[in-house]
Design an enzyme around this catalytic site. Structure first.
Site, PDB file in Angstrom:
ATOM      1  N   ASN A 116     -65.629 -34.664  49.492  1.00 34.07           N
ATOM      2  CA  ASN A 116     -65.738 -35.333  48.630  1.00 34.07           C
ATOM      3  C   ASN A 116     -65.926 -36.326  47.530  1.00 34.07           C
ATOM      4  O   ASN A 116     -65.579 -37.156  48.694  1.00 34.07           O
ATOM      5  CB  ASN A 116     -64.853 -34.668  47.901  1.00 34.07           C
ATOM      6  N   SER A 145     -64.582 -43.569  47.648  1.00 36.45           N
ATOM      7  CA  SER A 145     -64.054 -43.103  48.386  1.00 36.45           C
ATOM      8  C   SER A 145     -64.934 -41.893  49.083  1.00 36.45           C
ATOM      9  O   SER A 145     -65.137 -40.628  48.080  1.00 36.45           O
ATOM     10  CB  SER A 145     -61.880 -42.901  48.929  1.00 36.45           C
TER      11      SER A 145
HETATM   12  C1  GAR Z   1     -68.995 -39.876  40.543  1.00 36.29           C
HETATM   13  O1  GAR Z   1     -68.598 -40.690  40.298  1.00 36.29           O
HETATM   14  C2  GAR Z   1     -67.581 -39.363  41.142  1.00 36.29           C
HETATM   15  O2  GAR Z   1     -67.221 -39.854  42.317  1.00 36.29           O
HETATM   16  C3  GAR Z   1     -66.739 -39.036  39.927  1.00 36.29           C
HETATM   17  O3  GAR Z   1     -67.363 -37.549  38.651  1.00 36.29           O
HETATM   18  C4  GAR Z   1     -68.178 -38.889  39.098  1.00 36.29           C
HETATM   19  C5  GAR Z   1     -70.156 -37.758  38.774  1.00 36.29           C
HETATM   20  O4  GAR Z   1     -71.283 -38.279  38.803  1.00 36.29           O
HETATM   21  N1  GAR Z   1     -65.844 -37.486  40.978  1.00 36.29           N
HETATM   22  C6  GAR Z   1     -64.537 -37.148  40.236  1.00 36.29           C
HETATM   23  O5  GAR Z   1     -63.962 -37.831  39.213  1.00 36.29           O
HETATM   24  C7  GAR Z   1     -63.801 -36.367  41.555  1.00 36.29           C
HETATM   25  N2  GAR Z   1     -62.213 -36.609  41.954  1.00 36.29           N
HETATM   26  P1  GAR Z   1     -72.335 -37.656  39.331  1.00 36.29           P
HETATM   27  O6  GAR Z   1     -72.044 -36.507  38.470  1.00 36.29           O
HETATM   28  O7  GAR Z   1     -73.176 -38.250  37.810  1.00 36.29           O
HETATM   29  O8  GAR Z   1     -73.019 -37.816  40.569  1.00 36.29           O
END
Ligand code: GAR
Length: 226
Positions: A116, A145
């Site tokens: 993740n 991370s």
């Molecule tokens: C990302 O910033 C990821 O780190 C976060 O959601 C976003 C998805 O962006 N994930 C979390 O918060 C998981 N706990 P994306 O759909 O543009 O890849």
């Protein structure tokens, strides 16, 4: 767990998304240009309208929706999702903005082969609203991370992190943009190491190049070592 080596096609990757899919897009690019020795064999979204599905369609990657609203409870959804994932025989399952809390049986099915990306320097700020919380805490450094997934939310062993500075005039939006730009380098780099067979996850610990990883790799170290 050791991911089996297949020199021809590389690793079989399944990516799970819920929304925009910018990390998925970064992974698609990295598979295309060889930074990741692997192939995304399926993209699955729990939301039918997820914009990220368009990245998969444009790249010709099979994609599907397992809509959580169609299942009576979390367990039933997770079983259906796990069956859909396993149909693609993945070496690695990649959560890329997949915004669902996962049940223990689901996590157990993919133990040691599911990662993740989380928008904070874990163990700081697990959960939601990480950018606002980093600002409220007065952090001068923030980041992102990549970790292996365990039953503890955002709590599995951390493989790699990227740091970004927090500026005095940042708001959660500007900080999120800076973190996301870092994510688009970090996730391909981390998945690239896993697909190259350099990372092994056993229980709660990680091995990197044959030695126990005592602290997360930093993206800047990896870039400088190239
Ligand atoms: C990302 O910033 C990821 O780190 C976060 O959601 C976003 C998805 O962006 N994930 C979390 O918060 C998981 N706990 P994306 O759909 O543009 O890849």
């Amino acid at each position: 767990m050791t991911i089996s080596h297949d020199p021809a096609d590389g690793k079989r990757l399944v990516v799970l998304i819920s929304g925009r899919g910018s990390n998925l897009n970064a992974l698609i690019q990295a598979c295309a240009d060889g930074r990741i020795h692997g192939r995304i064999v399926q993209v699955i979204s729990n939301r039918p309208q997820a914009l990220g599905l368009d990245f998969a369609r444009r790249a010709g990657i099979p994609c599907s929706v397992v809509d959580h609203r169609a299942y009576p409870d979390r367990e039933a959804f997770d079983r259906a999702l796990a069956d859909r994932i396993e149909a693609s025989r993945p070496d690695l399952v990649i959560l890329a903005g997949f915004m669902r809390i996962l049940t223990e049986p689901f996590v157990a099915r993919f133990a040691g082969r599911m990662v993740n990306i989380h928008p904070s320097l874990l163990p700081d700020f697990p959960g939601l609203d990480t950018h606002a919380r980093a600002l409220a805490a007065g952090a001068d450094t923030h980041g992102t991370s990549v970790h292996f997934v365990t039953a503890e939310l955002d709590g599995g062993p951390i493989l790699m992190q990227a740091r970004v500075p927090v500026h005095a005039d940042d708001d959660p939006g500007t900080l999120a943009q800076r973190v996301q730009a870092a994510e688009h380098q970090l996730y391909p780099a981390a998945v690239g190491l896993i697909c190259a067979g350099r990372v092994h996850a056993t229980g709660g610990t990680l091995e990197f190049d044959g030695s126990r990883l005592e602290q997360p790799l930093l993206l800047s170290d990896i870039i400088e070592a190239r």
